[in-house]
Design a protein around this motif. Structure first.
Motif, mmCIF file in Angstrom:
data_model
loop_
_atom_site.group_PDB
_atom_site.id
_atom_site.type_symbol
_atom_site.label_atom_id
_atom_site.label_comp_id
_atom_site.label_asym_id
_atom_site.label_seq_id
_atom_site.Cartn_x
_atom_site.Cartn_y
_atom_site.Cartn_z
ATOM 1 N N ILE A 229 45.748 -26.790 6.983
ATOM 2 C CA ILE A 229 45.214 -26.487 8.321
ATOM 3 C C ILE A 229 44.291 -27.618 8.771
ATOM 4 O O ILE A 229 44.343 -28.081 9.908
ATOM 5 N N VAL A 230 43.463 -28.083 7.840
ATOM 6 C CA VAL A 230 42.533 -29.157 8.194
ATOM 7 C C VAL A 230 43.307 -30.405 8.619
ATOM 8 O O VAL A 230 42.955 -31.061 9.606
ATOM 9 N N ALA A 231 44.384 -30.699 7.890
ATOM 10 C CA ALA A 231 45.170 -31.886 8.256
ATOM 11 C C ALA A 231 45.758 -31.706 9.653
ATOM 12 O O ALA A 231 45.760 -32.626 10.470
ATOM 13 N N TRP B 160 43.424 -22.536 19.235
ATOM 14 C CA TRP B 160 44.428 -23.304 18.495
ATOM 15 C C TRP B 160 45.629 -23.519 19.423
ATOM 16 O O TRP B 160 46.018 -22.578 20.115
ATOM 17 N N PRO B 161 46.212 -24.707 19.455
ATOM 18 C CA PRO B 161 47.295 -24.959 20.411
ATOM 19 C C PRO B 161 48.450 -23.978 20.242
ATOM 20 O O PRO B 161 48.835 -23.662 19.121
ATOM 21 N N ARG C 155 51.476 -22.317 13.757
ATOM 22 C CA ARG C 155 50.480 -21.401 13.198
ATOM 23 C C ARG C 155 49.797 -20.616 14.314
ATOM 24 O O ARG C 155 49.676 -21.097 15.434
ATOM 25 N N LYS C 156 49.332 -19.439 13.969
ATOM 26 C CA LYS C 156 48.475 -18.691 14.889
ATOM 27 C C LYS C 156 47.123 -18.564 14.189
ATOM 28 O O LYS C 156 47.031 -17.945 13.140
ATOM 29 N N LEU C 157 46.121 -19.177 14.741
ATOM 30 C CA LEU C 157 44.814 -19.149 14.076
ATOM 31 C C LEU C 157 43.723 -18.816 15.070
ATOM 32 O O LEU C 157 43.725 -19.322 16.194
ATOM 33 N N ASP D 183 37.505 -18.289 14.580
ATOM 34 C CA ASP D 183 36.610 -18.070 13.450
ATOM 35 C C ASP D 183 37.083 -18.872 12.237
ATOM 36 O O ASP D 183 36.296 -19.469 11.528
ATOM 37 N N ARG D 184 38.401 -18.871 12.038
ATOM 38 C CA ARG D 184 38.942 -19.569 10.861
ATOM 39 C C ARG D 184 38.885 -21.085 11.026
ATOM 40 O O ARG D 184 38.382 -21.797 10.168
ATOM 41 N N PHE D 185 39.396 -21.595 12.170
ATOM 42 C CA PHE D 185 39.476 -23.059 12.220
ATOM 43 C C PHE D 185 38.129 -23.711 12.528
ATOM 44 O O PHE D 185 37.893 -24.841 12.127
#
Ligand code: C2E
Ligand code: CA
Ligand code: CA
Length: 722
Positions: free
Chosen positions: A468-470, A505-506, A511-513, A516-518
């Motif tokens: 996810i970070v990448a 998140w785009p 992914r669906k994020l 809070d998470r990202f």
């Protein structure tokens, strides 16, 4: 005369000889005891060093695997490293990469393991990988999962023409889930890091191994620990000089014993006494030396070295018959803030108080250790160890959650605890500790003040987080992060006064994020500044036409650390001709706790520019009202849990009203978040909130949806200016 001489001689023989004999025996005995003590101290030290060496090697290997994974799991690589191979790209990317310090050699291999191209220190390689690392290549390829499409990597040690090296190999695969490899079998990326004298010496320094060296297997040097590859074949030997803490002390005392022999005959009795007391002294100083090498000076708890020894001792108990081993890593949340705010003296005091508390709660069935900084560990081996550790972990959380009175200062911290259990007597100690560490980070990431248990999924989760970070990094680079806008209204006439910008998140991502998470990941991986500024820039751009709408942007506590923050905000606003008096900046309380002095300055500077400063999520934190008074907020946002507890009756109305009164007492405007129903809206207005925000008045929405809503809004359509 003769007779007397004979008698004397007899007397001498009768009295002195046995005394000399006894003295010699005693001396011999002293030597033996000294040796025994010294040897046992040295042995323990050697065990520790060997464990440290094992951990050192493990840490290097794990690091290299991470690099291989980062490089091989890459959309671009999954195209360009395949037929028709883009050699220029490989050279630019990985060839050039071999000149940096992470790896020095790289090979790109086809699906059969044949070398496509290789580089060493920036130069193209003449030898193929199969020659450079020999049969290890095929062993490694065979060890990768069968389907070869799973994202994993294999790492080990190998002897190369340039010396012993670590290597890691991974299939080159697309990183985005939507992207598929065009081929049935993947190509591979193989990276190597040759072990240099310098890198080993640095490792030695980090793990406190004197003169750490790596040598060939056929070295003539004595001893050395064999370093096997992952298939158990010896590859090299590690050497270090044991510090032999026992030897130095023994040598010193042996000299004094020898001197004693010389004066033996005349001073038999005192000598014996001196001997005894010397021995006692040696024993004591050995004990002290041993104790200080195994304990932490500040807390007096066992240190990492002793913990590793205890775990090693516990290994035989880790099987289903005898029970198990259980390990907990405890990390204080907010310790750094305490140190920063009140100084190291209070910080040290906190560590001592926590150490005492942990020992009291855990009792003598556990080894309680301090690993350094604000990290502690609990260890226990034998039956029911894990269940007992769970109980103790719960108690520890309760204990640490309570505020501490440290020399008259009231300090609040929390703790995150990672637990792990082991039933395998062959477990590698460093791996066991790594698992506890991962579980601890999981506890931190899941909101702190909790304990989490290690499971293999956490490893997957960690890999998922890294991926996810990448993706986030690339989203930010391509400026693809999205913003949703949520309106807020006046509680009196419900006119829309402004919007809050919320990161999204785009939608184009697979992914669906949620934020809070990202956002948490962005904070942990140094991306939050970039993300925060991107949201600010987009908000200023998107809202430049709605001239009388306020725009609230969330700022992470970490952003406030950046010295150029205020300047950057001004620059962005100027770029879009955005009036700073329309900007609202939202901080949560944590910023005031973590960095109060800096927060005060930044808040002052922003207000001087006309920016409104809001305190977010009020009613959930711990800061006292007296403390909050130090910061002159323009606006207080009541957390949505307060709004909702009022209408849902889960909290007494007077508590909510009290909180509103407190907020108003800070002479700021008060806004209620999370207004979902007419009832919420009415109750919060009656409680005294000037402003309302929530799904009832509008969900966070795209710019287009917001524009439509605003244009359809009776009091708004007039205010748009083109
Ligand atoms: P927050 O600042 O407290 O944002 C309000 C959250 O409440 C938003 O969640 C919003 O969608 C949600 N919300 C609004 N009205 C209602 C309602 O009526 N009912 C309910 N149940 N929820 C409502 P979201 O968008 O998931 O954001 C979560 C948090 O992520 C935010 O909390 C904020 O702390 C953080 N965040 C979002 N965007 C950014 C950003 O750009 N920068 C930073 N640093 N943090 C951000
Ligand atoms: Ca907010
Ligand atoms: Ca909020």
């Amino acid at each position: 005369m003769k007779w007397r001489f004979k008698t004397n001689l007899k007397l001498v023989a009768l009295i002195v000889l046995p005394l000399i004999f006894a003295a010699l025996m005693q001396t011999f005995d002293s030597f033996r005891m000294l040796n025994n003590i010294a040897e046992s101290v040295n042995r323990q030290e050697h065990v520790r060093s060997a464990q440290a060496a094992q951990s050192a090697i493990y840490s290097l290997r794990a690091g290299l695997e991470g690099i291989a994974t980062d490089n091989a799991h890459w959309d671009d690589a999954a195209v360009l490293a395949y037929e028709p191979v883009d050699i220029a790209w490989l050279q630019q990317t990985w060839g050039v990469g071999t000149t940096d310090s992470n790896y020095d050699t790289v090979f790109v291999l086809d699906a059969k393991g044949q070398t496509i191209v290789g580089y060493h220190l920036g130069e193209k390689m003449e030898v193929p990988a199969s020659e450079y690392i020999g049969p290890a290549l095929y062993l490694a390829l065979a060890a990768l999962p069968d389907d070869n499409m799973t994202f994993t990597s294999i790492s080990s040690f190998v002897q190369t023409p340039n010396g012993v090296a670590f290597f890691a190999i991974a299939p080159i695969l697309p990183y985005s889930e939507g992207k598929k490899l065009k081929f049935e079998k993947p190509n591979y990326l193989l990276i190597l890091k040759t072990v240099t004298a310098d890198s080993v010496a640095t490792l030695g320094q980090n793990f406190i191994l004197h003169d750490l060296k790596l040598g060939p297997l056929n070295s003539l040097e004595d001893g050395g620990q064999i370093v096997p590859n992952r298939w158990g074949q010896p590859v090299a030997k590690l050497y270090w000089t044991d510090s032999n803490p026992g030897k130095a002390a023994r040598d010193a005392h042996q000299l004094s014993v020898v001197l004693n022999i010389l004066t033996l005959v005349g001073v038999m009795l005192p000598l014996a006494l001196v001997h005894l007391s010397t021995l006692a002294r040696i024993e004591k100083s050995e004990k002290q030396a041993h104790h200080s090498a195994h304990h932490d000076a500040l807390s007096a708890l066992p240190n990492r070295v002793l913990l590793i020894e205890e775990i090693t001792k516990g290994l035989p108990l880790a099987n289903t018959e005898n029970g198990e081993m259980a390990l907990a890593f405890i990390d204080l949340d907010g310790f750094k803030a305490v140190n920063d705010a009140y100084g190291h003296e209070i910080g040290d005091c906190l560590i001592k108080v926590v150490a005492e508390g942990l020992q009291k709660i855990a009792g003598d069935q556990f080894v309680v250790a301090r690993l350094g900084g604000d990290e502690f560990a609990l260890f226990r081996a034998g039956r029911d160890s894990f269940a007992e550790t769970e109980i103790v972990a719960e108690k520890i959380l309760q204990f640490i959650r309570e505020p501490f009175d440290l020399q008259g200062r009231i300090v609040s911290v929390g703790a995150s605890i990672g637990l792990v259990k082991c039933n395998d007597p062959n477990m590698v100690v460093s791996e066991f500790m790594r698992q506890a560490d991962i579980a601890m980070y999981d506890a931190k990431e899941n909101g702190r003040n909790r304990w989490r248990k290690f499971n293999a999924n956490l490893d997957l989760e960690r890999a998922e987080n890294l991926s996810i970070v990448a993706e986030l990094r690339s989203i930010l680079e391509k400026d693809l992060i999205e913003v949703a806008y949520q309106p807020f209204v006046s509680s009196r006439d419900r006119e829309i006064l402004g919007v809050e910008a919320l990161a999204r998140w785009p939608q184009s991502s697979h992914r669906k994020l949620g934020p809070d998470r990202f956002i948490a990941l962005a904070e942990q991986h140094g991306l939050i500044d970039k993300l925060g500024m991107a949201i600010l820039r987009k908000s200023c751009r998107d809202m430049s036409n709605w001239r009388d709408l306020k725009v609230a942007v969330n700022f992470s506590p970490l952003q406030i650390k950046r010295l150029s923050l205020v300047q950057d905000i001004q620059t962005v606003a100027a770029e879009f001709n955005f009036d700073l008096r329309r900007l609202e900046v939202e901080f949560t309380e944590s910023v005031l706790i973590q960095n109060p002095d800096r927060a005060k300055i930044v808040i002052g500077e922003l207000q001087a520019l006309g920016v409104t400063v809001a305190l977010d999520d009020f009613g959930t934190g711990y800061a006292s009202v007296g403390y909050l008074h130090r910061f002159a907020f323009d606006k207080i946002k009541l957390d949505r849990s307060l709004t909702q507890s009022l209408s849902r009756g889960s909290m007494a109305p007077n508590i909510v009203q009290g909180t509103v009164l407190i907020a108003k007492g800070l002479s700021a405007d008060v806004i209620a978040e999370g207004v979902e129903t007419e009832e919420d809206a009415t109750l919060m207005r009656l409680a005294g909130c000037e402003l309302l925000q929530g799904y009832y008045f509008g969900k966070p929405q795209s710019l287009t949806a917001l524009n439509d809503a605003l244009l359809g809004h009776p009091t708004r359509s007039k205010s748009v200016s083109a």
